[in-house]
Scaffold this active site. Structure first.
Site, PDB file in Angstrom:
ATOM      1  CG  HIS A 174      -0.689  -0.674   2.436  1.00  0.00           C
ATOM      2  ND1 HIS A 174       0.356   0.802   3.151  1.00  0.00           N
ATOM      3  CD2 HIS A 174      -1.413  -1.299   3.255  1.00  0.00           C
ATOM      4  CE1 HIS A 174      -0.213   0.555   3.951  1.00  0.00           C
ATOM      5  NE2 HIS A 174      -0.562  -0.386   4.457  1.00  0.00           N
ATOM      6  CG  HIS A 227      -3.857  -6.385  12.092  1.00  0.00           C
ATOM      7  ND1 HIS A 227      -5.176  -5.397  12.264  1.00  0.00           N
ATOM      8  CD2 HIS A 227      -2.926  -5.896  11.647  1.00  0.00           C
ATOM      9  CE1 HIS A 227      -4.759  -4.193  11.647  1.00  0.00           C
ATOM     10  NE2 HIS A 227      -3.543  -5.059  11.268  1.00  0.00           N
ATOM     11  CD  GLU A 284      -3.125  -3.253   7.151  1.00  0.00           C
ATOM     12  OE1 GLU A 284      -2.724  -3.553   8.067  1.00  0.00           O
ATOM     13  OE2 GLU A 284      -3.092  -3.050   5.818  1.00  0.00           O
ATOM     14  CG  ASP A 324      -1.237  -7.551   6.169  1.00  0.00           C
ATOM     15  OD1 ASP A 324      -2.331  -6.881   6.816  1.00  0.00           O
ATOM     16  OD2 ASP A 324      -0.280  -6.856   6.316  1.00  0.00           O
ATOM     17  CG  HIS A 358      -1.526  -0.781  11.105  1.00  0.00           C
ATOM     18  ND1 HIS A 358      -1.390  -1.693   9.716  1.00  0.00           N
ATOM     19  CD2 HIS A 358      -1.332   0.996  10.907  1.00  0.00           C
ATOM     20  CE1 HIS A 358      -1.558  -0.449   8.530  1.00  0.00           C
ATOM     21  NE2 HIS A 358      -1.753   0.722   9.358  1.00  0.00           N
ATOM     22  CG  ASP A 363       0.370  -4.890  11.438  1.00  0.00           C
ATOM     23  OD1 ASP A 363       0.841  -5.684  10.768  1.00  0.00           O
ATOM     24  OD2 ASP A 363      -0.081  -3.839  10.921  1.00  0.00           O
ATOM     25  CE1 TYR A 385       5.295  -3.771   9.344  1.00  0.00           C
ATOM     26  CE2 TYR A 385       5.021  -3.113  11.512  1.00  0.00           C
ATOM     27  CZ  TYR A 385       4.644  -3.956   9.308  1.00  0.00           C
ATOM     28  OH  TYR A 385       3.204  -4.273   9.825  1.00  0.00           O
ATOM     29  CG  HIS A 439       4.522  -8.717   8.478  1.00  0.00           C
ATOM     30  ND1 HIS A 439       3.797  -8.508   7.149  1.00  0.00           N
ATOM     31  CD2 HIS A 439       3.548  -7.399   9.055  1.00  0.00           C
ATOM     32  CE1 HIS A 439       2.588  -8.324   7.190  1.00  0.00           C
ATOM     33  NE2 HIS A 439       2.531  -7.668   8.163  1.00  0.00           N
TER      34      HIS A 439
END
Ligand code: FEO
Length: 408
Positions: free
Chosen positions: A27, A81, A83, A85, A146, A165, A193, A226
């Protein structure tokens, strides 16, 4: 599907995520080293999957789970989370696994319904517990780290914090642990990050770090969504998060600019001369040659932002506007700034840049430097003086450290 295998990260937990070697744009964030989407399998009496992966990577997730256990034996899924991903493959995993329960934070329940129309997600309150039979998960809300739905979860038996995250980085690798990777890579990708994903929420990050420290939770492993799992360098990454979230700025300036016929570039280099003469560390970043994500990474500890653009059609260069738009959204605090640029006849760029900087709450050190057409020696001297002036404003800050030193 190639034979993807799980990696055991503690007595009862396996990494079962996916490696995305190819992604280069997350993104708008340039991810030059790819990324991983981490998911974790807890072999408790209630077999539990913590997070899933981006939708196209579902089969890799399933293959890694199958290397340990039949996926249909999963009883619970925890979504830390929402999101995509981390939740993109959640709906199809629910279809395949048919878990007894799926857990998310109160905001996560809303987000999963809004994304996928998922019903019957069980909400976990802040500090709520999930009983896995012979083990227990404790969940802590980390709203806006996040997203509003974000939470972390802690498995006391293995002393693991699943941090979604937080403490993550975009880094594709087959190495799963912090001590298997080069320190300079860990530092750069963790700071990149933080700068690109969490900088805007630094005040919240500071509270979360304090809360984790004050919680008394014994943490020997941090398992983010991640990048590598932290097991050897937890004090180091925690200390960096404390510094970044506190906005500990250094005697460092970044010059971001673009140029049409080299005049604004010449000005940038003269400003660089003034800054270095004033004892400041400088990065000169061409908006054409440098991604917005790389610029923001340098801004994580820079105390000055100096922006240059020629006037183009009564405005600034689109490349510079792109980077300013990105920086504006991340709201770096405590920074001073200045503008410069060459022009042909109308010459609006410095005025436009000053307005941008002021709108970003960046304190202007001067009214900036404008030069018509090609800078002469006296124009470059004005630029050098601007560099000196900025240097004077930040000269008492600490020198930037090259932080590749790690806790052993
Ligand atoms: Fe890795 Fe906010 O998702």
């Amino acid at each position: 599907m190639k034979a993807c295998r799980a990696v055991q990260i503690s007595d009862n937990v396996y990494w079962v995520g996916a490696i995305d070697w190819d992604i280069r744009n997350f993104h708008g964030y340039s991810t030059n080293r790819g990324t991983t989407y981490n998911a974790y399998l807890i072999l408790a009496e209630k077999v539990t999957l913590v997070d899933t992966v981006k939708a196209p990577f579902r089969d890799e997730l399933l293959a890694r789970i199958r290397s340990v256990i039949d996926p249909e034996k999963i009883d619970y899924i925890i979504s830390n989370h929402a999101e995509m991903d981390h939740s993109g493959s959640l709906p199809s995993m629910i279809d395949i696994v048919k878990p007894e329960k799926v857990f998310a934070s109160v905001k996560g329940v809303e987000a999963l319904e809004q994304h996928f129309g998922l019903k019957d997600i069980t909400a976990v309150e802040d500090e709520g517990e999930i009983d896995l039979g012979n083990m227990k998960i404790t969940c802590l809300e980390t709203r806006l780290l996040h997203w509003p739905d974000s939470m972390v979860s802690y498995l006391a038996e293995d002393k693991i914090l699943f941090s979604q995250d937080g403490f993550g980085m975009h880094l594709a690798s087959n190495e799963r642990f912090d001590d298997e990777l080069e320190d300079y890579v860990l530092y750069y990708e963790a700071s990149k990050y933080y700068a690109n994903i969490l900088l805007l929420y630094s005040h919240i990050a500071a509270k979360v770090i304090n809360r984790i420290n004050d919680s008394g939770l014994e943490i020997t492993t941090i398992a983010p969504d991640h990048g590598p799992v932290w097991r050897s360098k937890i004090p180091w990454i925690m200390d960096l998060y404390k510094k970044w979230s506190a906005r500990e700025l250094k005697k460092k300036a970044i010059i971001v600019y673009d140029s049409m016929w080299d005049s604004t570039r010449m000005m940038a280099r003269a400003i660089e001369d003034g800054l270095t003469e004033g004892g400041v560390h400088v990065k000169v970043l061409s908006a054409t040659a440098t991604s917005r994500a790389e610029v923001v990474t340098e801004l994580i500890d820079a105390a000055a932002l100096i922006v240059g653009s020629p006037t183009l059609n009564n405005h600034i260069f689109p490349t510079v506007a792109d980077i300013l738009t990105y920086i504006k959204g991340l709201k770096p605090k405590g920074v001073v700034g200045a503008a410069f640029g060459s022009y042909g006849w109308s010459g609006e760029s410095v005025r436009v840049l000053n307005a941008w900087l002021e709108d970003m709450k960046i304190e202007l050190v001067s009214e900036g430097v404008r030069v018509q057409y090609v800078p002469k020696a006296e124009d470059l001297e004005r630029c050098r003086q601007l560099g000196l002036e900025v240097a004077k404003r930040i000269e008492n800050l600490p020198d930037p450290l090259v932080v590749t030193r790690v806790c052993t």
